[in-house]
Motif scaffolding. Structure first.
Motif, PDB file in Angstrom:
ATOM      1  N   GLY A 201      12.425  16.425  10.692  1.00  0.00           N
ATOM      2  CA  GLY A 201      13.010  17.379   9.762  1.00  0.00           C
ATOM      3  C   GLY A 201      12.999  16.941   8.313  1.00  0.00           C
ATOM      4  N   ALA A 202      12.629  15.675   8.056  1.00  0.00           N
ATOM      5  CA  ALA A 202      12.600  15.167   6.680  1.00  0.00           C
ATOM      6  C   ALA A 202      11.313  15.577   5.985  1.00  0.00           C
ATOM      7  CB  ALA A 202      12.730  13.645   6.674  1.00  0.00           C
ATOM      8  N   ALA A 203      11.391  15.790   4.694  1.00  0.00           N
ATOM      9  CA  ALA A 203      10.195  16.104   3.911  1.00  0.00           C
ATOM     10  C   ALA A 203       9.343  14.847   3.758  1.00  0.00           C
ATOM     11  CB  ALA A 203      10.602  16.637   2.549  1.00  0.00           C
ATOM     12  N   PRO A 204       8.028  14.977   3.725  1.00  0.00           N
ATOM     13  CA  PRO A 204       7.186  13.794   3.550  1.00  0.00           C
ATOM     14  C   PRO A 204       7.352  13.187   2.164  1.00  0.00           C
ATOM     15  CG  PRO A 204       5.878  15.800   3.456  1.00  0.00           C
ATOM     16  CD  PRO A 204       7.250  16.210   3.870  1.00  0.00           C
ATOM     17  N   GLU A 205       7.175  11.876   2.095  1.00  0.00           N
ATOM     18  CA  GLU A 205       7.310  11.150   0.831  1.00  0.00           C
ATOM     19  C   GLU A 205       6.164  10.162   0.692  1.00  0.00           C
ATOM     20  OE1 GLU A 205      11.479   9.752  -0.132  1.00  0.00           O
ATOM     21  OE2 GLU A 205      11.620   9.978   2.052  1.00  0.00           O
ATOM     22  N   LEU A 206       5.752   9.924  -0.545  1.00  0.00           N
ATOM     23  CA  LEU A 206       4.779   8.878  -0.829  1.00  0.00           C
ATOM     24  C   LEU A 206       5.559   7.588  -1.063  1.00  0.00           C
ATOM     25  CD1 LEU A 206       1.780   8.251  -1.247  1.00  0.00           C
ATOM     26  CD2 LEU A 206       2.097   8.721  -3.681  1.00  0.00           C
ATOM     27  N   ILE A 207       5.434   6.653  -0.113  1.00  0.00           N
ATOM     28  CA  ILE A 207       6.243   5.446  -0.156  1.00  0.00           C
ATOM     29  C   ILE A 207       5.354   4.200  -0.125  1.00  0.00           C
ATOM     30  CG2 ILE A 207       8.185   6.591   0.990  1.00  0.00           C
ATOM     31  CD1 ILE A 207       7.371   5.122   3.561  1.00  0.00           C
ATOM     32  N   GLU A 208       5.948   3.068  -0.455  1.00  0.00           N
ATOM     33  CA  GLU A 208       5.276   1.781  -0.339  1.00  0.00           C
ATOM     34  C   GLU A 208       5.545   1.197   1.049  1.00  0.00           C
ATOM     35  OE1 GLU A 208       3.355   0.032  -2.517  1.00  0.00           O
ATOM     36  OE2 GLU A 208       3.412   1.636  -4.020  1.00  0.00           O
ATOM     37  N   THR A 209       4.481   0.758   1.723  1.00  0.00           N
ATOM     38  CA  THR A 209       4.617   0.167   3.055  1.00  0.00           C
ATOM     39  C   THR A 209       3.804  -1.116   3.123  1.00  0.00           C
ATOM     40  OG1 THR A 209       2.724   1.374   3.975  1.00  0.00           O
ATOM     41  CG2 THR A 209       4.887   2.446   4.115  1.00  0.00           C
ATOM     42  N   ASP A 210       4.045  -1.890   4.166  1.00  0.00           N
ATOM     43  CA  ASP A 210       3.272  -3.108   4.373  1.00  0.00           C
ATOM     44  C   ASP A 210       1.852  -2.773   4.809  1.00  0.00           C
ATOM     45  OD1 ASP A 210       5.456  -4.680   3.765  1.00  0.00           O
ATOM     46  OD2 ASP A 210       6.118  -4.808   5.858  1.00  0.00           O
TER      47      ASP A 210
ATOM     48  N   ALA B 213      -3.186   7.597   3.031  1.00  0.00           N
ATOM     49  CA  ALA B 213      -2.695   6.260   2.678  1.00  0.00           C
ATOM     50  C   ALA B 213      -3.838   5.480   2.058  1.00  0.00           C
ATOM     51  CB  ALA B 213      -2.167   5.545   3.917  1.00  0.00           C
ATOM     52  N   ASP B 214      -3.512   4.340   1.478  1.00  0.00           N
ATOM     53  CA  ASP B 214      -4.553   3.478   0.930  1.00  0.00           C
ATOM     54  C   ASP B 214      -5.361   2.796   2.033  1.00  0.00           C
ATOM     55  OD1 ASP B 214      -4.042   3.816  -1.898  1.00  0.00           O
ATOM     56  OD2 ASP B 214      -2.193   2.683  -1.587  1.00  0.00           O
ATOM     57  N   PHE B 215      -4.687   2.427   3.111  1.00  0.00           N
ATOM     58  CA  PHE B 215      -5.324   1.796   4.267  1.00  0.00           C
ATOM     59  C   PHE B 215      -4.772   2.445   5.531  1.00  0.00           C
ATOM     60  CE2 PHE B 215      -5.695  -1.354   0.957  1.00  0.00           C
ATOM     61  CZ  PHE B 215      -6.908  -1.983   1.178  1.00  0.00           C
ATOM     62  N   GLY B 216      -5.569   2.384   6.601  1.00  0.00           N
ATOM     63  CA  GLY B 216      -5.107   2.875   7.891  1.00  0.00           C
ATOM     64  C   GLY B 216      -5.712   2.065   9.015  1.00  0.00           C
ATOM     65  N   VAL B 217      -5.003   1.985  10.130  1.00  0.00           N
ATOM     66  CA  VAL B 217      -5.502   1.313  11.326  1.00  0.00           C
ATOM     67  C   VAL B 217      -5.795   2.374  12.377  1.00  0.00           C
ATOM     68  CG1 VAL B 217      -4.852  -0.170  13.268  1.00  0.00           C
ATOM     69  CG2 VAL B 217      -4.427  -0.918  10.928  1.00  0.00           C
ATOM     70  N   PHE B 218      -7.032   2.344  12.913  1.00  0.00           N
ATOM     71  CA  PHE B 218      -7.477   3.377  13.838  1.00  0.00           C
ATOM     72  C   PHE B 218      -8.225   2.755  15.014  1.00  0.00           C
ATOM     73  CE2 PHE B 218      -7.865   5.021   9.426  1.00  0.00           C
ATOM     74  CZ  PHE B 218      -6.773   5.882   9.441  1.00  0.00           C
ATOM     75  N   ASP B 219      -8.278   3.499  16.129  1.00  0.00           N
ATOM     76  CA  ASP B 219      -9.045   3.050  17.286  1.00  0.00           C
ATOM     77  C   ASP B 219     -10.526   3.038  16.925  1.00  0.00           C
ATOM     78  OD1 ASP B 219      -6.756   2.804  18.785  1.00  0.00           O
ATOM     79  OD2 ASP B 219      -6.975   4.755  19.777  1.00  0.00           O
TER      80      ASP B 219
ATOM     81  N   MET C   8       0.836  -1.192   0.000  1.00  0.00           N
ATOM     82  CA  MET C   8       0.000   0.000   0.000  1.00  0.00           C
ATOM     83  C   MET C   8       0.878   1.252   0.000  1.00  0.00           C
ATOM     84  SD  MET C   8      -1.191   0.364   3.972  1.00  0.00           S
ATOM     85  CE  MET C   8      -0.843   2.127   4.120  1.00  0.00           C
ATOM     86  N   ARG C   9       0.277   2.388  -0.395  1.00  0.00           N
ATOM     87  CA  ARG C   9       0.993   3.656  -0.416  1.00  0.00           C
ATOM     88  C   ARG C   9       0.681   4.450   0.849  1.00  0.00           C
ATOM     89  NH1 ARG C   9      -1.661   6.241  -5.407  1.00  0.00           N
ATOM     90  NH2 ARG C   9      -3.414   5.313  -4.272  1.00  0.00           N
TER      91      ARG C   9
END
Length: 318
Positions: free
Chosen positions: A10-19, A93-99, A1-2
């Motif tokens: 301090g890092a700029a945000p990036e669109l990355i692939e994650t599990d 993101a494509d998916f998220g985990v939330f309370d 997922m993205r």
């Protein structure tokens, strides 16, 4: 997922692939359909927001989507449910985990885009004006930055509550948006705010999203026993409030931070959202969304906020 993620301080945000994340106890995994952008997202990128999470984290504070999977001890939600979540992070993101306790069921008549646009902007205005300032019918409500994400909702909510709304914004196009939301009087940012407001009878309640000199001018145009709500500081300067002037005019400055209620009185937020969703269902409110962009254009959406080129909300649809 993205995932649109800040991986280090301090890092700029990036669109990355994650599990793909797995929901834990009391959590749900959501297939995200829409996420509203907020000025606070820009502050988080700089590390200056009061609730900036420790990196790595995914930006995106208010989301809407479909429950994909439930964790243990979640009994009131099931896969396929349409929900909104004021998550504070994780929405871009494509998916998220939330309370699961933060999830609110969506009416069938509400789109995911509207659900993502309502929560923080309308919730902040509704809690500020109704719960905190106790705005009364017939009072003069001054809204600065009235075409922005929160300011525009304050115009709309204030009008629904029976106030006479004075809207300040920059330029004819933005003032036209404020008028369409219900503003009774319009003031351009280039005009003398103090004199214009005083000529209209002064402000009983000030809803200020700008700070700096704008707040100072609004402060001086506030009537005795008026209430001032410093909502944000889009102008960059946090105003310093002269306590002696509060005393002389019997003024009240009221702090409002919707995220804080989630920690000590979450029912205030839930009750507000439920009211707003009912209003939406009855056609009493309609979020103004100036831009809807896909996830791979989220940086463009952030730029619209930073450069103040949007009106109302910018919504990202993964």
């Amino acid at each position: 997922m993205r995932s649109y993620q800040i991986q280090a301080a301090g890092a700029a945000p990036e669109l990355i692939e994650t599990d793909l994340p797995e929901p834990g106890d009391g959590q749900v995994r959501v297939a995200i359909r829409a996420c509203g952008l907020n000025f606070a997202d820009l502050l988080m990128q700089r590390g200056t927001y009061q609730d900036t999470p420790a990196p790595p984290f995914t930006l995106g504070m208010e989301t809407a989507g479909i429950v994909d999977k439930v964790g243990t001890n979640v009994t009131h939600l099931k896969p396929g449910d349409r929900i909104a979540v004021y998550s504070g992070q994780g929405g871009l993101a494509d998916f998220g985990v939330f309370d699961a306790e933060r999830a609110i069921a969506l009416p069938e008549t509400m789109s995911f885009e509207d659900a993502a646009a309502i929560q923080i902007a309308y919730g902040t205005s509704h809690i500020a004006l109704e719960h905190r300032a106790r705005l009364r019918p017939g009072e003069n409500l001054l809204v600065t930055g009235a075409a922005g994400g929160v300011g525009l909702t304050a115009v709309e909510v204030g009008k629904l509550m029976g106030a006479t709304v004075i809207a300040q914004a920059r330029g004819a196009d933005k003032l036209a948006v404020a008028r369409a939301a219900g503003a009774d009087h319009l003031i351009d940012a280039d005009e003398d705010l103090r004199e214009r407001v005083r000529a209209l009878g002064g402000a009983d309640v000030v809803y200020d999203a700008i700070g700096g000199d704008v707040f100072k001018a609004a402060f001086r145009a506030t009537n005795p026993e008026g209430r001032l709500l410093p909502i944000g500081f889009a102008g960059g300067e946090v105003p310093q409030i002269p306590a002696n002037h509060l005393l002389v005019k019997n003024l009240t400055v009221i702090g409002v931070y919707i995220g804080g209620y989630l920690t000590f009185r979450p029912e205030v937020v839930r009750n507000s959202f439920e009211t707003l969703f009912r209003w939406h269902g009855k056609g009493r409110i309609k979020p103004h969304i100036s831009h809807v962009l896909p996830l791979d254009r989220v940086a463009e959406g952030m730029g619209l906020l930073k450069e103040r080129k949007s009106t109302g909300k910018v919504v990202i649809t993964p």
